[in-house]
Enzyme design. Structure first.
Site, short mmCIF file in Angstrom:
data_model
loop_
_atom_site.label_atom_id
_atom_site.label_comp_id
_atom_site.label_asym_id
_atom_site.label_seq_id
_atom_site.Cartn_x
_atom_site.Cartn_y
_atom_site.Cartn_z
N SER A 1 0.83 -1.20 0.00
CA SER A 1 0.00 0.00 0.00
C SER A 1 0.87 1.25 0.00
O SER A 1 1.72 1.41 -0.87
CB SER A 1 -0.96 -0.03 1.20
OG SER A 1 -2.00 0.89 1.04
N ASP B 1 -5.28 -3.01 -3.26
CA ASP B 1 -4.39 -2.79 -2.13
C ASP B 1 -3.84 -4.10 -1.57
O ASP B 1 -4.60 -5.01 -1.21
CB ASP B 1 -5.17 -2.06 -1.05
CG ASP B 1 -4.31 -1.45 0.02
OD1 ASP B 1 -3.20 -1.97 0.27
OD2 ASP B 1 -4.72 -0.44 0.62
#
Length: 431
Positions: A141, A284
């Protein structure tokens, strides 16, 4: 922070966050609403209800269409975290360069705008004069956006600082208009793409390719929603291709790793499976893992004809707080969902830290981590991209990184059971 016990020390190597999409959407809306009036509240509530109509156009395919082998053109640059054979192959390549010595790892977690903290830690660590060159740097991320600069070292600190403290990141949460109703996310990712394109350029790719040739590795995690797997991308292998397509893939992987489901749109990566061109949907990396260290086969040198050596020093930067804290929860749905998401994320982080620390210690390595201190005040939702908050977090990280006070070690439950003193933090031990 030294010797502090992490709650719920369950020794689980991985932990899935399946179904987190609705919680993340709720959190994003909740944070946005906290700064807006009733009209925006009404509009976004309607948008949230209608967002289920939003779609990403892609041709359907089956597991058989994908096939057992990795898609053409990607087999040498990525592997599934659940594939031990692929992990073994990766380990072989790294140990060919490191001669089987202990491998030192830096892992950087997700956390959205809290990535400014991790960036500050790294730059402050440089100022302290003892920041090492790690054999492996991994990112998830926002950690994926930090990792290339951490991998390249102190000469890239200026660019890292600018990326996390400049006004350019203010526009990351770019609101949609009426197209909110017809898209699968609350925010556009144009600003995120522009930010990645600005700082990930051909010179950066060349520098990464040079370090890759030395045997060092940069790995980024995304979540493949089609297979529900954590995909590990060897970014140095991508950079070593050295062409425009490699630059685009490199950028796409970084944006995909930071694509919080429901907040940002997913990234489609075009592949060839069998005789068809397909598009994988990636989001993500923290959907499936808050951070990752490295394949166990790599850390343990479980390779034909080699003696087992074990991990060296494992450092984890957590871009967030990990302990529970009091916060009065209102009785509305969004507040309940948002607070539940925070509690779930922290629990996953504590579990992952404890498991990785136990694995590292058990195999003769040293484990340390840095997280935003519990006493720090501010909005650590990860969705506050205002420059003032990011700069304050960067400064906090910088001061802790420079002073050496950033690092702690999870308490060792086995030592406490035997009546021994908790393991000292690596910082206290002089590491």
């Amino acid at each position: 922070m030294t010797g502090r016990r992490l709650r719920r020390p369950v020794f689980v190597w991985g932990n899935s966050l399946a179904g987190a999409r609705r919680l993340i959407i709720a959190r994003a809306v909740s944070e946005t609403l906290s700064m807006r009036g009733f009209r925006v509240l009404a509009a976004l509530m309607v948008g949230l209800m209608l967002s289920a109509c939003g779609t990403v156009s892609r041709e359907a395919f089956t597991a058989q269409d994908i096939g057992a082998a990795a898609p053409q053109g990607l087999s040498d640059v990525r592997f599934s975290a659940a594939d031990p054979a692929a992990g073994l192959k990766f380990a072989q390549e790294v140990h060919d360069h490191t001669a089987g010595r202990k491998v030192n790892v830096l892992a950087i977690s997700g956390g959205g705008s809290n990535g400014a903290y991790g960036a500050g830690i790294l730059v402050g660590w440089t100022a302290a004069g003892n920041r090492p060159d790690f054999d492996i740097v991994t990112g998830v991320s926002t950690g994926a956006l930090t990792a290339p600069f951490a991998y390249l070292g102190k000469d890239w600190d200026r660019r890292l600082t600018e990326a996390y403290t400049s006004d350019a990141a203010d526009r990351i949460l770019e609101k949609r208009g009426l197209d909110l109703f017809f898209n699968p996310s609350i925010f556009r990712n144009h600003a995120l793409r522009d930010l990645v394109a600005k700082y990930v350029d051909p010179p950066l790719l060349y520098a990464i390719a040079v370090e890759h040739a030395k045997g060092r590795r940069l790995m980024i995690a995304t979540t493949n929603l089609d297979t529900e797997e954590t995909m590990i991308w060897d970014m140095g292998a991508i950079a070593s291709r050295g062409d425009a397509a490699a630059l685009q893939l490199f950028r796409d992987v970084l944006v995909a790793s930071a694509a919080i489901p429901g907040v940002f749109p997913p990234i489609l990566i075009e592949v060839e499976g069998g005789d068809r061109k397909l598009s994988e949907m990636h989001v993500d990396g923290s959907v499936t893992t808050p951070f990752f260290v490295a394949p166990e086969t790599l850390l343990l040198s479980i390779l034909p004809g080699r003696d087992q050596t074990g991990p060296g020093e494992v450092s984890v930067i957590v871009n967030g707080q990990i302990d529970g804290g009091f916060g009065f929860t209102k009785g509305d749905t969004l507040s309940i969902l948002g607070r539940s998401w925070i509690a779930m994320s922290k629990a996953q982080l504590r579990t992952h830290l404890t498991a990785n620390a136990a694995f590292t210690r058990r195999n003769g390595g040293v484990f340390r981590y840095s997280a935003i201190p519990d006493h720090a005040k501010g909005d650590f939702s990860g969705l506050d991209f205002a420059s003032e908050g990011r700069r304050a977090l960067f400064t906090l990280g910088y001061d802790l990184g420079k002073s050496g006070g950033a690092w702690a070690a999870p308490a060792d439950p086995s030592a406490e059971v035997e009546g021994a003193a908790p393991s000292p933090s690596p910082a206290a031990a002089g590491h």
